[in-house]
Enzyme design. Structure first.
Site, PDB file in Angstrom:
ATOM      1  N   SER B  29       1.258  35.864  55.934  1.00 11.68           N
ATOM      2  CA  SER B  29       0.761  35.147  57.112  1.00 11.68           C
ATOM      3  C   SER B  29      -0.642  35.612  57.517  1.00 11.68           C
ATOM      4  O   SER B  29      -0.942  36.803  57.504  1.00 11.68           O
ATOM      5  CB  SER B  29       1.730  35.373  58.271  1.00 11.68           C
ATOM      6  OG  SER B  29       1.253  34.749  59.429  1.00 11.68           O
ATOM      7  N   LYS B  53       0.106  30.699  59.153  1.00 10.25           N
ATOM      8  CA  LYS B  53      -0.621  31.397  60.216  1.00 10.25           C
ATOM      9  C   LYS B  53       0.256  31.603  61.457  1.00 10.25           C
ATOM     10  O   LYS B  53       0.969  30.698  61.868  1.00 10.25           O
ATOM     11  CB  LYS B  53      -1.860  30.559  60.564  1.00 10.25           C
ATOM     12  CG  LYS B  53      -2.694  31.079  61.711  1.00 10.25           C
ATOM     13  CD  LYS B  53      -3.400  32.365  61.380  1.00 10.25           C
ATOM     14  CE  LYS B  53      -3.962  33.018  62.645  1.00 10.25           C
ATOM     15  NZ  LYS B  53      -4.289  34.436  62.433  1.00 10.25           N
ATOM     16  N   ASN B 134       7.043  37.950  63.944  1.00  3.65           N
ATOM     17  CA  ASN B 134       5.934  38.892  63.949  1.00  3.65           C
ATOM     18  C   ASN B 134       6.079  39.773  65.185  1.00  3.65           C
ATOM     19  O   ASN B 134       5.808  39.333  66.297  1.00  3.65           O
ATOM     20  CB  ASN B 134       4.615  38.108  63.978  1.00  3.65           C
ATOM     21  CG  ASN B 134       3.407  39.007  63.980  1.00  3.65           C
ATOM     22  OD1 ASN B 134       3.536  40.237  63.971  1.00  3.65           O
ATOM     23  ND2 ASN B 134       2.229  38.417  64.002  1.00  3.65           N
ATOM     24  N   CYS B 137       1.952  42.477  65.380  1.00  2.00           N
ATOM     25  CA  CYS B 137       0.530  42.169  65.335  1.00  2.00           C
ATOM     26  C   CYS B 137      -0.223  43.238  66.123  1.00  2.00           C
ATOM     27  O   CYS B 137       0.021  43.418  67.315  1.00  2.00           O
ATOM     28  CB  CYS B 137       0.203  40.798  65.906  1.00  2.00           C
ATOM     29  SG  CYS B 137      -1.558  40.453  65.823  1.00  2.00           S
ATOM     30  N   LYS B 172       9.307  40.975  60.345  1.00  2.00           N
ATOM     31  CA  LYS B 172       8.195  41.674  59.691  1.00  2.00           C
ATOM     32  C   LYS B 172       7.959  43.006  60.381  1.00  2.00           C
ATOM     33  O   LYS B 172       7.640  43.048  61.576  1.00  2.00           O
ATOM     34  CB  LYS B 172       6.936  40.809  59.765  1.00  2.00           C
ATOM     35  CG  LYS B 172       5.746  41.370  58.980  1.00  2.00           C
ATOM     36  CD  LYS B 172       4.649  40.313  58.890  1.00  2.00           C
ATOM     37  CE  LYS B 172       3.487  40.747  58.012  1.00  2.00           C
ATOM     38  NZ  LYS B 172       2.507  39.654  57.830  1.00  2.00           N
ATOM     39  N   ILE B 198       4.807  45.471  54.588  1.00  2.00           N
ATOM     40  CA  ILE B 198       4.434  45.923  55.914  1.00  2.00           C
ATOM     41  C   ILE B 198       3.375  45.005  56.526  1.00  2.00           C
ATOM     42  O   ILE B 198       2.664  44.308  55.798  1.00  2.00           O
ATOM     43  CB  ILE B 198       3.849  47.366  55.877  1.00  2.00           C
ATOM     44  CG1 ILE B 198       2.625  47.415  54.976  1.00  2.00           C
ATOM     45  CG2 ILE B 198       4.882  48.349  55.473  1.00  2.00           C
ATOM     46  CD1 ILE B 198       1.848  48.739  54.989  1.00  2.00           C
ATOM     47  N   GLY B 224      -5.394  45.355  52.328  1.00  2.00           N
ATOM     48  CA  GLY B 224      -6.089  45.444  51.046  1.00  2.00           C
ATOM     49  C   GLY B 224      -5.552  46.597  50.208  1.00  2.00           C
ATOM     50  O   GLY B 224      -4.642  47.322  50.626  1.00  2.00           O
ATOM     51  N   GLY B 251      -1.424  45.167  50.239  1.00  2.00           N
ATOM     52  CA  GLY B 251      -2.398  45.514  49.212  1.00  2.00           C
ATOM     53  C   GLY B 251      -2.120  45.017  47.814  1.00  2.00           C
ATOM     54  O   GLY B 251      -2.774  45.459  46.868  1.00  2.00           O
ATOM     55  N   THR B 273      -4.521  39.821  51.538  1.00  2.00           N
ATOM     56  CA  THR B 273      -5.968  40.002  51.441  1.00  2.00           C
ATOM     57  C   THR B 273      -6.545  39.596  50.079  1.00  2.00           C
ATOM     58  O   THR B 273      -7.660  39.081  50.009  1.00  2.00           O
ATOM     59  CB  THR B 273      -6.288  41.476  51.762  1.00  2.00           C
ATOM     60  OG1 THR B 273      -5.804  41.742  53.083  1.00  2.00           O
ATOM     61  CG2 THR B 273      -7.766  41.774  51.708  1.00  2.00           C
TER      62      THR B 273
END
Lengths: 255, 309
Positions: B29, B53, B134, B137, B172, B198, B224, B251, B273
């Site tokens: 997301s 999103k 979520n 955030c 999540k 994660i 990332g 990542g 990412t």
């Protein structure tokens, strides 16, 4: 407008002025589709960089099937790009975003600093119909004059120190040019404060004006919302997908 | 094309809490829009699902100022859940993306426990494959992070969502906790069908020229390749402690990374990412997992899930 991510060979890279580089890459599909004002996302080879770098398209050669970018070295990523030599393969994602209106009969291009890079593609595309007004701190920053000359009718210059052309900013000279000229479109690219000033003057002279915005980007595809902006209508817009080119009144309060 | 890929991907077919997936490769997301932005680069139906999103009850304009900055082997973001709100999603976005034949997993954020229930109920409609809660955030001031760091609050959110939808509910997890296993056990106990982990790690950057934080929101979520070892460790620990299926993420940028997560006990993975660097990376990851299985004469991806545990 189909977008592609293609591996292209760098056929030339050289420094035009201190820290300003021109890279030409073979990318036939992108050259064919690109419109002035659009940009690409360059992947920096080697895997050390997480994000691509957005760069405006400065020149296109349909014959060679190449696209050229003129960019300034501002950080580690652009430094790494400038070190790539001819023969290196680079992945190019594009063409991205929406470009400038190409319907004008007599456009005036107004650029400051690296904003002159995407305007060059417009000048070439306009085949001698355009004039350019360029601003810089000093004469050395206006190395663009020679690059533009073959593509435009007139080159007007302003410098902060008066070392070339009119002393002052592009906004200093613009009213006079709009008063005398027969322009039907003003296209601006450069620092936001400059574009805002240009937009206001164009509005006073009732000449339509487009600006090209710059924002930090993630994906370049309209997905990550890193480059969202407010518009005057209250709607949110993405610079990468809905822009980077907007009508001045969409993004600046001109009243 | 879909059918041909289906046959080629036979080894990769996955069923997660009743959600049929062509491959165990999803998109995370916030990194993949609503899927449609990547349609020119990815066969969206080949993905296990698109976690769209983050959606909230009311529209959100997100954070001011700089929202993204690159870091060594990663990036920080503080978008702040900019989205048009659930009503626009239901009326405009969902009908528009229905044609892509993909599993649409809607990531939702509430500022109260009740809001998670309202959102879950509103999204219990055809075309939605599952709901992802979520609770982690790092970029919004209210709600979010509290639900993600307090086991009791996370439990309450899961129960509320479960009570208001028949869709599978994914929770999540945030990595910004002392003990992720406690959080995982709490949400499993509360009835979560799937756990995804994660979310981003809270971080920041300071511009030494302006002597101010780079990001408009001061802090942001780190993602990332640099977070992968942390994410993998957490998936491994959680896989040992719970029985619900896991979607591992953090990542992942190549097939080898994805395979590590599967070996650590994730039943599926999500790519985030890495989509920014290569919009077609998910397809390469599917191919790479397939090759890995073929080379080992394995018939199904199930054969490697949790093999390292």
């Amino acid at each position: 407008m189909p977008k592609v991510a293609v591996d292209g060979e760098i056929i030339d890279q050289h420094e035009l002025a201190k820290d300003v580089w021109r890279m030409e890459v073979e990318a036939r599909e992108i050259a064919r589709e690109a419109e002035p004002g659009q940009f690409v996302q360059l992947q920096i080879p080697g895997g050390a960089f997480t994000l691509r770098r957005p760069v405006g398209i400065a020149e296109v050669s349909l014959q060679k099937g190449t696209v050229a970018f003129i960019y300034r070295v501002v950080g580690k990523g652009t430094k790494a790009l400038s070190r790539l030599t001819a023969g290196t393969v680079i992945n190019v994602l594009g063409p991205l975003g929406h470009g400038f209106s190409c319907k004008a009969k007599r456009p005036l291009l107004v650029g400051g600093g690296m904003g002159l890079s995407p305007l060059l593609f417009y000048a070439e595309h306009a085949k001698g119909k355009a004039d350019v007004l360029m601003g810089g701190r000093c004469e050395r920053e206006l190395f663009w004059q020679e690059i533009y000359k073959p593509h435009v009718q007139e080159v007007f210059c302003t410098t902060d120190d008066g070392s070339c052309g009119t002393k002052g900013f592009t906004t200093t000279l613009l009213p006079e040019l709009l008063q005398k000229g027969d322009y039907d479109l003003v296209i601006a690219c450069g620092p936001e404060i400059m574009m805002q000033g240009i937009s206001k003057i164009a509005h006073e002279y009732q000449i339509p004006c487009q600006v090209s915005l710059e924002k930090r980007m993630g994906c370049g595809l309209g997905a990550c919302l890193s480059c969202s902006i407010d518009t005057t209508s209250g709607q949110r817009r993405k610079v990468c997908k809905d822009g980077p080119v907007f009508w001045a009144e969409e993004v600046f309060d001109l009243a | 094309m879909s059918r041909a890929i289906n046959m080629l991907d036979k080894r990769l077919h996955t069923n997660l809490a009743g959600i049929y997936m062509n491959t165990p490769v999803l998109t995370a997301s916030g990194t993949f829009g609503f899927g449609e932005e990547f349609a020119e680069f990815v066969d969206l139906s080949r993905l296990g699902g698109v976690m769209v999103k983050g959606t909230t009850l009311k529209p959100r304009r997100g954070n001011e100022g700089v929202r993204i900055t690159e870091t060594p082997m990663g990036m920080l973001n503080c978008i702040g859940l900019e989205n048009p709100g659930v009503e626009v999603f239901l009326q405009e976005t969902l009908p528009r993306i229905a044609n892509y034949n993909m599993n649409v997993i809607v990531n939702i954020s509430g500022s109260t426990v009740e809001e998670y229930g309202i959102l879950a109920e509103m999204l219990d409609v055809p075309g939605v494959a599952a709901i992802e809660l979520n609770v982690s955030c790092p970029n919004v001031k209210e709600g979010g992070i509290v639900f993600g760091t307090d086991p009791k609050a996370a439990e309450a959110v899961v129960k509320e969502a479960k009570a208001h939808t028949k869709k599978p509910v994914i929770l999540k997890l945030s990595p910004n906790v002392t003990d992720i296993v406690t959080m995982a056990k709490a949400v499993e106990y509360a009835g979560a069908d799937i756990i995804s982990l994660i979310n981003t790690l809270l971080g920041m950057e300071i511009n030494i020229h302006t002597q101010k934080p780079t990001l408009g929101n001061v802090t942001g979520g780190l993602s990332g390749p640099c977070v992968k070892p942390v994410a993998l460790r957490m998936v491994y620990q959680v896989a040992k402690a719970v029985n619900v299926p896991l979607i591992g993420m953090g990542g992942i940028s190549c097939a080898e990374d994805a395979i590590e997560f599967l070996l650590a006990g994730a039943s599926a993975v999500a790519v985030g990412t890495a989509n920014f660097n290569d919009p077609a990376v998910t397809m390469k990851i599917c191919d790479g997992i397939n090759d890995y299985l073929a080379q080992r004469h394995l018939e199904s991806v199930q054969d490697i899930i949790g093999a390292a545990l």
